[in-house]
Design a protein around this motif. Sequence first.
Motif, short mmCIF file in Angstrom:
data_model
loop_
_atom_site.label_atom_id
_atom_site.label_comp_id
_atom_site.label_asym_id
_atom_site.label_seq_id
_atom_site.Cartn_x
_atom_site.Cartn_y
_atom_site.Cartn_z
N ARG A 194 8.06 8.83 -2.86
CA ARG A 194 6.67 8.54 -3.19
C ARG A 194 6.44 7.05 -3.36
O ARG A 194 7.36 6.28 -3.63
CB ARG A 194 6.24 9.28 -4.46
N MET A 250 2.60 4.14 -3.22
CA MET A 250 1.15 4.02 -3.14
C MET A 250 0.81 3.14 -1.95
O MET A 250 1.57 2.23 -1.61
CB MET A 250 0.58 3.42 -4.42
N ARG A 280 -3.45 4.19 -3.27
CA ARG A 280 -3.52 5.66 -3.39
C ARG A 280 -2.11 6.25 -3.39
O ARG A 280 -1.33 5.99 -2.48
CB ARG A 280 -4.33 6.25 -2.23
N PRO A 281 -1.76 7.03 -4.40
CA PRO A 281 -0.42 7.64 -4.44
C PRO A 281 -0.21 8.60 -3.26
O PRO A 281 -1.14 9.29 -2.83
CB PRO A 281 -0.42 8.41 -5.77
N CYS A 314 3.32 -0.01 -1.68
CA CYS A 314 3.98 -0.64 -2.81
C CYS A 314 5.48 -0.71 -2.54
O CYS A 314 6.06 0.20 -1.92
CB CYS A 314 3.71 0.16 -4.08
#
Length: 527
Positions: free
Chosen positions: A243, A245, A337-338, A392
């Motif tokens: 995960r 962003m 946005r994740p 990120c």
Amino acid sequence: MNGSTSNICKECLKHTGIDDVPCAGEGCKICLGLWQSHQILEQKLQEACQPYGGSGSNYFARNEPIQIVLPGDIILRYDAAAINSKNASSSTQFQQALKSHLRTILSNYAASNQKKEINSNDFPECVSKEEQGYLAIHLLVTPYKDISRPIDLNFKKNKERRKRRRFHGPTDTQTGGDALINRQEIILRESPLEFLSIAEVERTLEDQSDNRERLSIWFSELSASTSTSELHVIVNRRPIYVRSMYTKSRRDVSQSPFYVTDKNSGKLVKLGITSVEEQIVPPLEKVLGGVSKINNNNSAGLVLGRIKFHASGREDMNVRMILPPPNTSSPNCVGGRPFVCQAIDVLRLPSATQLLSVAQNINNSDSSEVSQNQEDVLDRLYGNNPMGVGICSKLTFCPAKDFSNLQADTESKVKYYGCHCWSKAVLPSNDELQMKLGSSLPIKLQQRTPVRVLHRRPNIIRDRYILSLKCTRLDDHNFQLHLSTSAGTYVKEFVHGDLGRTKPSVAGLLGTTTDILQLDCEGIQLS
């Protein structure tokens, strides 16, 4: 029994309760040589691991049971051998014992040949706890094509399974989430011999119990030369979850590949120059060693190996996703946005350090190629990719629940937006504009499904909230809005009113026609 039983192995003799001398070779009229398959099983497992870097470069799943599919011929022969034996184990007990034996061989080899204990510096706890990226083992056993079967039995065949279809881009594919089923269909389709499942044999024997004596005679005449099997060891890599962003600075980039039907040709046409998914997934796939195609069933359109991109909500193609302004007042407002990527059946399990290179590859590019869409927000983006997509630097492993809960989490978040708006009438002063639009916060909206999405969503009224709103008058007809909203608010419709379907609206509060010229999502508040 009518004949010699010397072509039966020691274990099968024990389970059938037959008192005889076991066969000396590897063939057996009942188990098709499976009780003696130790060496060949290890060799097959070693070969199956090669595309994934070999057994010594991997960890093997311990929490996922080794799935084993045996041919019904084994149960047919076992029942035929045990017909006249009073001390025979049930066919179910025999199956369980044989499968347990095969699992022990495979699991012992995996445990002794796998990579040593996982390094906590390279992988967070969720990787070892959920066995992310570990190899799962399956076994399919098929009889050789010259195997003997009784000609007077009418076997009850299983119904063919139905497959669910999924649309992903211009190719209509089907879900194929099981490596064993996919490979089994491929192997059996190419086999000249029809495969009999255990369930088919059991139903046949139950319905045709009057053939038991003839079945016993048929078995007694069998030889071990036509009593062998082929072992298919199947390996796949368990899903990996990562995960981070993302930001998106271009208004011609969709979140995922966006296709529409061309009215003239009827063909699917892709909109936009690229998508966020297309900018993130390929660099990630490279670090993962690529996606395995071994367990895909291409002729049936079943694709197992793939990387799924899932974001926390979505923005329209012409909406930018940028970092919050420097003076944002919310400490929990995160930039970008994740998103979570689920990598299924990939060839390598990367370390946490290797994952960091993915962000570098996505974000780094020649700054001279930066598009005009990015010039005003260069300090509010991840990287300077000319395609407008950056992530990120903290691309990390995450628990599987983060993937499934991502959308549910989005529904309870606060979203931050920046809007460039237009008014048909001359705007009042900045103070009066703020008074008309933002004096009674929060503003409760009743939003009927927008006209632009009525073709795909039910026509209902939704309660949404404008939580904060700040106006900046730019000139007589243009103004800027910075606002925060509850999740699911249609911001464009709040501005222009959507033919009265959103109440109240900026147009209604100002008493004139208004429209939104540009919209930016500027952050999401996490709890």
